[in-house]
Scaffold this motif. Structure first.
Motif, mmCIF file in Angstrom:
data_model
loop_
_atom_site.group_PDB
_atom_site.id
_atom_site.type_symbol
_atom_site.label_atom_id
_atom_site.label_comp_id
_atom_site.label_asym_id
_atom_site.label_seq_id
_atom_site.Cartn_x
_atom_site.Cartn_y
_atom_site.Cartn_z
ATOM 1 N N GLY A 13 -20.846 -5.503 15.270
ATOM 2 C CA GLY A 13 -19.635 -5.172 16.014
ATOM 3 C C GLY A 13 -19.844 -3.994 16.933
ATOM 4 N N THR A 14 -19.086 -2.937 16.711
ATOM 5 C CA THR A 14 -19.092 -1.795 17.625
ATOM 6 C C THR A 14 -20.357 -0.955 17.541
ATOM 7 O OG1 THR A 14 -17.964 -0.311 16.087
ATOM 8 C CG2 THR A 14 -16.565 -1.670 17.534
ATOM 9 N N LEU A 15 -21.252 -1.268 16.598
ATOM 10 C CA LEU A 15 -22.532 -0.549 16.507
ATOM 11 C C LEU A 15 -23.651 -1.271 17.254
ATOM 12 C CD1 LEU A 15 -22.268 0.480 12.772
ATOM 13 C CD2 LEU A 15 -22.448 2.067 14.700
ATOM 14 N N PRO A 20 -19.383 0.811 21.930
ATOM 15 C CA PRO A 20 -19.125 2.254 21.913
ATOM 16 C C PRO A 20 -19.761 3.037 20.762
ATOM 17 C CG PRO A 20 -17.086 0.993 21.592
ATOM 18 C CD PRO A 20 -18.157 0.021 21.919
ATOM 19 N N ASN A 21 -19.816 2.492 19.584
ATOM 20 C CA ASN A 21 -20.366 3.257 18.466
ATOM 21 C C ASN A 21 -21.887 3.243 18.400
ATOM 22 O OD1 ASN A 21 -17.995 4.361 17.419
ATOM 23 N ND2 ASN A 21 -17.532 2.481 16.308
ATOM 24 N N HIS A 22 -22.522 2.391 19.179
ATOM 25 C CA HIS A 22 -23.989 2.385 19.201
ATOM 26 C C HIS A 22 -24.499 3.734 19.692
ATOM 27 C CE1 HIS A 22 -28.079 1.605 20.673
ATOM 28 N NE2 HIS A 22 -28.139 0.766 19.654
ATOM 29 N N GLY A 23 -23.994 4.164 20.824
ATOM 30 C CA GLY A 23 -24.419 5.453 21.370
ATOM 31 C C GLY A 23 -24.026 6.618 20.488
ATOM 32 N N ALA A 24 -22.831 6.560 19.934
ATOM 33 C CA ALA A 24 -22.328 7.670 19.123
ATOM 34 C C ALA A 24 -23.072 7.822 17.796
ATOM 35 C CB ALA A 24 -20.831 7.481 18.865
ATOM 36 N N GLU A 64 -27.625 -7.247 15.308
ATOM 37 C CA GLU A 64 -28.931 -6.613 15.445
ATOM 38 C C GLU A 64 -29.337 -6.009 14.118
ATOM 39 O OE1 GLU A 64 -28.383 -7.738 19.235
ATOM 40 O OE2 GLU A 64 -26.876 -6.530 18.264
ATOM 41 N N LEU A 65 -30.625 -6.054 13.868
ATOM 42 C CA LEU A 65 -31.199 -5.382 12.720
ATOM 43 C C LEU A 65 -31.688 -4.026 13.210
ATOM 44 C CD1 LEU A 65 -31.910 -5.743 9.707
ATOM 45 C CD2 LEU A 65 -34.197 -6.425 10.470
ATOM 46 N N ALA A 78 -24.883 8.074 5.487
ATOM 47 C CA ALA A 78 -23.630 8.775 5.170
ATOM 48 C C ALA A 78 -22.627 8.646 6.307
ATOM 49 C CB ALA A 78 -23.910 10.241 4.865
ATOM 50 N N ASP A 79 -23.092 8.803 7.549
ATOM 51 C CA ASP A 79 -22.192 8.692 8.703
ATOM 52 C C ASP A 79 -21.617 7.289 8.838
ATOM 53 O OD1 ASP A 79 -22.651 11.356 9.291
ATOM 54 O OD2 ASP A 79 -23.995 10.950 10.987
ATOM 55 N N LEU A 80 -22.440 6.272 8.605
ATOM 56 C CA LEU A 80 -21.951 4.895 8.713
ATOM 57 C C LEU A 80 -20.958 4.577 7.602
ATOM 58 C CD1 LEU A 80 -25.139 2.912 9.817
ATOM 59 C CD2 LEU A 80 -23.244 3.771 11.232
ATOM 60 N N ASP A 81 -21.188 5.090 6.402
ATOM 61 C CA ASP A 81 -20.215 4.882 5.329
ATOM 62 C C ASP A 81 -18.862 5.482 5.702
ATOM 63 O OD1 ASP A 81 -21.964 3.451 3.712
ATOM 64 O OD2 ASP A 81 -22.255 5.072 2.263
#
Length: 144
Positions: A13-15, A20-24, A64-65, A78-81
């Motif tokens: 999704g957004t990662l 948007p969350n890929h860059g962040a 994507e893997l 931790a950030d992704l959780d």
């Protein structure tokens, strides 16, 4: 899952790259990114992001893997959780982080962390959610 095992992440999704969350969250923290798919799942529309719901009769979800840099792994996990509102055993979770097998474009299989809709969220989506046809968030967003 034993402590210390560092699996890649399957993002859908957004990662994903271009979202948007890929860059962040992932820029500068990933060692490799490769197109992959997860079989036996369905994507549902969420409020600006998708939910993946496991369904043995379902289709494929594209994503994507992502292999994290070793030095960034623990902080990224931790950030992704936090992003995914995922705390082990918390009934308020939006997502649960589980290990699943994904398939790369060359047919190779890989075990990865996948954030799936938590049980109460999945039940609501199955009852009244909107399915994202084709299992591809990026294509869905491009159409909208």
């Amino acid at each position: 899952m034993s402590r210390g095992v560092r699996l890649p992440f399957f993002v859908y999704g957004t990662l994903r790259p271009g979202e948007p969350n890929h860059g962040a969250y992932l820029r500068g923290r990933s060692a490799a990114e490769a197109p992959a798919r997860l079989t036996g799942a369905v994507l549902y529309e969420g409020p600006g992001y998708p939910y993946l719901v496991e369904d043995p009769g379902g289709g494929q979800v594209r994503g994507e893997l992502i292999t994290a840099l070793p030095s960034a792994y623990e902080r990224l996990l931790a950030d992704l959780d936090v992003l995914e509102v995922c705390a082990p055993g918390d009934p308020r979770n939006l997502y649960d982080r589980v290990v699943r097998e994904v398939t790369l474009l060359d047919g190779a299989a890989a075990r990865a962390w996948v954030y799936v809709a938590a049980p109460r969220v999945a039940a609501r989506l199955r009852a009244s959610g909107a399915v994202i046809g084709g299992g591809d968030w990026a294509s869905f967003r491009a159409r909208g």
